[in-house]
Motif scaffolding. Structure first.
Motif, PDB file in Angstrom:
ATOM      1  N   GLU A 123       6.292  -3.439   6.032  1.00 53.29           N
ATOM      2  CA  GLU A 123       5.421  -2.976   4.215  1.00 53.29           C
ATOM      3  C   GLU A 123       3.942  -2.068   4.601  1.00 53.29           C
ATOM      4  N   GLN A 124       3.602  -2.921   6.031  1.00 53.96           N
ATOM      5  CA  GLN A 124       2.303  -1.861   6.285  1.00 53.96           C
ATOM      6  C   GLN A 124       2.772  -0.216   6.469  1.00 53.96           C
ATOM      7  N   PHE A 141       5.548   1.340   5.458  1.00 53.02           N
ATOM      8  CA  PHE A 141       6.061   1.694   4.155  1.00 53.02           C
ATOM      9  C   PHE A 141       5.034   2.010   3.777  1.00 53.02           C
ATOM     10  N   TYR A 142       3.999   1.351   3.856  1.00 53.99           N
ATOM     11  CA  TYR A 142       3.103   1.866   2.745  1.00 53.99           C
ATOM     12  C   TYR A 142       2.086   3.422   3.587  1.00 53.99           C
ATOM     13  N   PRO A 190      -1.500  -3.234  -3.102  1.00 53.78           N
ATOM     14  CA  PRO A 190      -1.342  -2.801  -1.910  1.00 53.78           C
ATOM     15  C   PRO A 190      -1.557  -3.286  -0.358  1.00 53.78           C
ATOM     16  N   VAL A 191      -0.785  -2.566   0.817  1.00 58.21           N
ATOM     17  CA  VAL A 191      -0.922  -3.601   2.179  1.00 58.21           C
ATOM     18  C   VAL A 191      -2.498  -2.910   2.527  1.00 58.21           C
ATOM     19  N   GLU A 193      -6.061   3.169  -4.542  1.00 56.11           N
ATOM     20  CA  GLU A 193      -4.714   3.990  -5.015  1.00 56.11           C
ATOM     21  C   GLU A 193      -5.128   5.267  -5.955  1.00 56.11           C
ATOM     22  N   LEU A 205       3.514   6.700  -4.833  1.00 56.04           N
ATOM     23  CA  LEU A 205       3.770   6.145  -5.929  1.00 56.04           C
ATOM     24  C   LEU A 205       1.776   4.877  -5.385  1.00 56.04           C
ATOM     25  N   GLY A 206       1.804   4.334  -6.199  1.00 56.39           N
ATOM     26  CA  GLY A 206       0.774   3.658  -6.637  1.00 56.39           C
ATOM     27  C   GLY A 206       0.985   1.855  -6.363  1.00 56.39           C
ATOM     28  N   PHE A 207       0.694   1.892  -5.647  1.00 54.58           N
ATOM     29  CA  PHE A 207       1.374  -0.434  -5.515  1.00 54.58           C
ATOM     30  C   PHE A 207       0.554  -1.474  -6.380  1.00 54.58           C
ATOM     31  N   GLN A 220       5.002   6.200   2.576  1.00 50.02           N
ATOM     32  CA  GLN A 220       4.809   6.288   1.390  1.00 50.02           C
ATOM     33  C   GLN A 220       3.938   7.348   1.040  1.00 50.02           C
ATOM     34  N   ARG A 221       3.018   7.159   2.043  1.00 46.56           N
ATOM     35  CA  ARG A 221       1.481   8.751   1.967  1.00 46.56           C
ATOM     36  C   ARG A 221       2.200   9.698   2.760  1.00 46.56           C
ATOM     37  N   ALA A 235      10.376   1.360  -5.728  1.00 47.94           N
ATOM     38  CA  ALA A 235      10.088   1.139  -4.377  1.00 47.94           C
ATOM     39  C   ALA A 235      11.261   2.380  -4.335  1.00 47.94           C
TER      40      ALA A 235
END
Ligand SMILES: Nc1ncnc2c1ncn2[C@@H]1O[C@H](COP(=O)(O)OP(=O)(O)OP(=O)(O)O)[C@@H](O)[C@H]1O
Ligand SMILES: [Mg+2]
Lengths: 482, 253
Positions: free
Chosen positions: A430-431, A433-434, B88-89, B156, B83-85, A437-438, B46
């Motif tokens: 998840e980290q 991918f986050y 958020p992680v 975000e 993508l605005g989660f 994604q940026r 996603a």
């Protein structure tokens, strides 16, 4: 899903050693083998005083009675000590007045590493005692240092010029009886660094040594001795990288530090020796004994290490806190990748009253590597009101690697407080991918996260070293994700 | 057309979640997607962003006229997809400043632009902080670490403001926000609107749509868009719930 992530991590961590190259410098060597004659020959070649030869021989005779230690969480084939060449010196062995006189090949090597002497000299104000194989080639900034009465030279030079200091302080912190590798080193050491900071002197520049292992089949047995006299201060940097080689090379160094009343020594290491290839072939075996004695009241020592190299690392920088109110610190980042194995940590021995120690250890394991923290905190009966805080964190990249923690605590004083914390974490999908994604690539994301994780330790390094270390962490785990 | 999704089927671990979804978004438009829990809204987001582990069994996703299904998530991000989660992680140890500087510079590198210097970046950040009224003490902290639910959502939008995406998909950015924060975030999103970019907001509450006026509202139900309309559809859903939609779908099949 997990498989895809592993693929990325494999790729990112499966990179070859970036600093793999070999410098072709003519070297003068003696035949391989270990016996009293060889030791006499080393001593003679180095024109040593009688007491040093005696010391070497005593150490050797003791060594013969010892067995190689097997308690560490390490697996490696036995090293045949008779195959090792115990002395090698660059042939063009003389003092240089300027860099022009230095072998251009050697300068080129330093340039490849991004640590050119020239740059060091001009930009960073760092005095460099560069060691190639076993003999010092170039020492700079002697003028500035001698103005303050600071002695900073190769160990061999110190033996010639300051035999009294060597005799007085050598092997007082790490006696040759200490352990197998220390005994071996004491018998056959060829060179290293020596540093003496006189009373009340704050060393105005960071003292730095770059080590390189170069000649084939040459075991490296360095010896470093640092003495900080009353009220003095020095920050000492040790950094090294070795050329790629297909043979295992044994390295067994000794570092001794003695700190008097109100003095402080900061010792920082960035270790990047050849770790072996992706399949686990080759690489340096690094068995080091590093110990500081806080002899005086209010003395302080801190060890900061960034360990990314070597196939096998066996290393436990220790602080003996003998003086009342003395302080010992250990900050460590150890990265293992592919088939690397590291068994590292520290020993904090509290003897004086009100002594304080801090241990921050950050292990990062990737590939099929194994990373162990091994620590001992010992509080003696008389060490009233002593304190220790230990924090040992492990970060895992992928699921084929291992992290282990072996903290040993031994308190014999009721007024003392010893605290230990440990965590293990993973970089999650998840980290990643986050970050992706940026727009951040997986490789950079791992770099960001790993550097963030190690920040507490990296912050302890001197500025220019911290930047280098950060790059190194990324390079070690890098492999450019396509 | 900016985004064109045609007959999209997506499975996770062999289970079909998106079951023949069509959606077209033009530049300058705002679309709202609503729908019951677990119908595939976040899955859709996603998949468009390129997250691994989702199998596209049928259909295509065209972005700026090109099929993007073979692009990595970071390439899609660099192409302008944001993508605005929904959740958020946390990334401990990595400050928002450092994180966003890396992100912006990697995106610039992709586009063949020069990296921003530290001062250029900081100036840009100051500017965007005002947009979502974000505090400096937040940007010095590690990404989302220990942030409140609302702070995460604000962060975000702050990131979106810095990255200036062409296609933003905001997954329940409004949930967890207090009344003032909702207004601030919605105003921020509105200020970022241009003729060129487009936004998809995924939401459960028509309240958000009072601030961000959508051009279209879609209902996602069991992996498909089953109804589309104007802003009034959101009001109707708020009033009547999803039961009538279910009935309508059943009647049709
Ligand atoms: N990684 C996964 N593994 C298995 N099932 C998953 C996974 N991710 C999503 N699902 C399932 O897919 C379905 C759709 O999930 P999704 O998160 O897209 O719903 P949603 O419409 O966003 O719901 P909500 O309104 O609650 O956010 C759910 O049934 C969910 O359990
Ligand atoms: Mg969702």
């Amino acid at each position: 899903m997990a498989k895809d992530k592993d693929k990325i991590i494999d790729k990112v961590t499966g990179d070859d050693y970036k600093y793999g190259f070999y410098t072709d410098i003519e070297t003068e060597t003696i035949p391989p083998g270990l016996n009293e004659d060889i030791i006499r020959l080393i001593s003679k070649k180095k024109n040593e005083p009688e007491f040093l030869l005696e010391f070497r021989l005593k150490a050797y005779r003791h060594f013969l009675k010892l067995q190689e230690p097997k308690w560490a969480h390490l697996k490696y084939p036995p090293v045949n000590l008779q195959d090792i060449i115990y002395y090698a010196a660059p042939k063009k062995q003389k003092e240089f007045d300027s860099l022009d006189e230095v072998d251009p090949e050697l300068l080129d090597t330093f340039n490849k590493l991004g640590i050119s002497l020239e740059e060091q000299k001009q930009l960073s104000g760092v005095a460099v005692d560069a060691i190639v194989d076993s003999v010092s080639v170039k020492t700079t900034f002697q003028d500035t240092l001698s103005k303050h009465g600071i002695i900073f030279c190769s160990f061999s030079e110190a033996v010639q010029n300051h035999p009294d200091l060597i005799k007085k302080y050598m092997a007082k912190v790490v006696p040759y009886t200490d352990n197998y590798y220390a005994a071996l080193n004491s018998a056959v050491f060829t060179d290293g660094s020596f540093c003496y900071i006189p009373k009340g002197v704050r060393c105005p520049i960071e003292l730095s040594t770059y080590f390189r292992i170069n000649a084939a089949k040459t075991g490296q047995f360095e010896r470093t001795l640092i003495i900080a006299d009353e009220g003095s201060y020095v920050s000492y940097l040790e950094g090294c990288t070795a050329p790629q080689r297909d043979e295992n090379q044994l390295h067994a160094a000794i570092v001794e530090i003695i700190v008097m009343n109100d003095a402080e020594v900061k010792y920082s290491t960035v270790q990047n020796w050849y770790p072996g290839n992706k399949k686990g072939k080759g690489g340096i075996y690094n068995f080091v004994t590093k110990r500081a004695l806080c002899k005086g009241k209010n003395s302080k020592v801190s060890w900061t290490q960034v360990e990314t190299g070597s196939a096998v690392t066996w290393k436990y920088p220790a602080c003996v806190l003998k003086g009342d109110n003395s302080v010992g610190e250990f900050y460590s980042v150890a990265v293992t990748n592919n088939y690397q194995q590291a068994d590292t940590g520290t020993k904090m021995i509290h003897i004086g009253k009100n002594t304080k120690s801090t241990i921050i250890s950050k292990g990062i394991s990737a590939g099929k590597s194994n990373n162990s923290y091994r620590g001992l905190v010992k509080v003696a009966k008389k060490a009233e009101n002593s304190r220790n805080y230990s924090q040992c964190d492990s970060l895992l990249l992928g699921d084929k690697c291992g992290a282990h923690t072996f903290p040993h605590i031994n308190t014999n004083n009721k007024s003392s407080i010893v605290e230990h914390e440990a965590t293990t974490s993973k970089i999650s999908e998840e980290q990643l991918f986050y970050c992706n994604q940026r727009g951040i690539s997986t490789e950079s994301a791992i770099g960001l996260i790993v550097n963030g994780y190690a920040k507490e330790v990296l912050n302890k390094l001197p500025m220019e070293f911290a930047v280098e270390a950060q790059k190194l962490l990324q390079i070690t785990l890098e492999g450019s994700v396509g | 057309m900016l985004l064109n999704i045609r007959n999209l089927h997506v499975s996770i671990e062999g289970k079909e979640i998106i079951k023949g979804l069509d959606l077209s978004v033009n530049n300058g438009e705002v679309h709202a997607i609503m729908g019951p829990n677990g119908t595939g809204k976040s899955t859709l987001a996603a998949v468009v962003a390129g997250k691994e582990g989702y199998e596209i069994t049928e259909g295509e996703i065209l972005y700026k006229g090109k099929d993007i299904t073979d692009l990595s998530p970071e390439e899609r991000a660099c192409e302008g997809i944001f993508l605005g989660f929904q959740y958020p992680v946390e990334i401990p140890g990595v400050s928002i400043t450092n994180f966003m500087r890396t992100a912006i510079n990697e995106q610039r590198e992709y586009k063949g632009l020069k990296s921003l210097t530290a001062s250029e970046f900081l100036a840009k950040m100051e500017d965007k902080k005002k947009l979502v009224e974000i505090q400096s003490k937040l940007t010095n902290r590690s990404v989302n670490s220990g942030f409140s639910g609302g702070e995460k959502k604000k962060n975000e939008i702050f990131q979106m403001a810095l990255l200036e995406p062409t296609m933003a998909i905001l997954d329940e950015t409004d949930s967890g926000l207090d009344i003032d924060a909702l207004r601030i975030v919605a105003n921020g999103i509105n200020k970022l609107r241009t003729e060129e970019n487009a936004t998809i907001v995924i939401t459960h509450y028509q309240r958000l749509l009072d601030y961000i006026i959508p051009d279209f509202v879609h209902v996602l139900f069991e992996g498909k868009i089953v109804k589309s309309g104007g802003k009034n559809l959101a009001l109707e859903l708020e009033e009547k719930g999803y039961e009538w939609i279910k009935e309508e779908v059943e009647r049709m099949s």
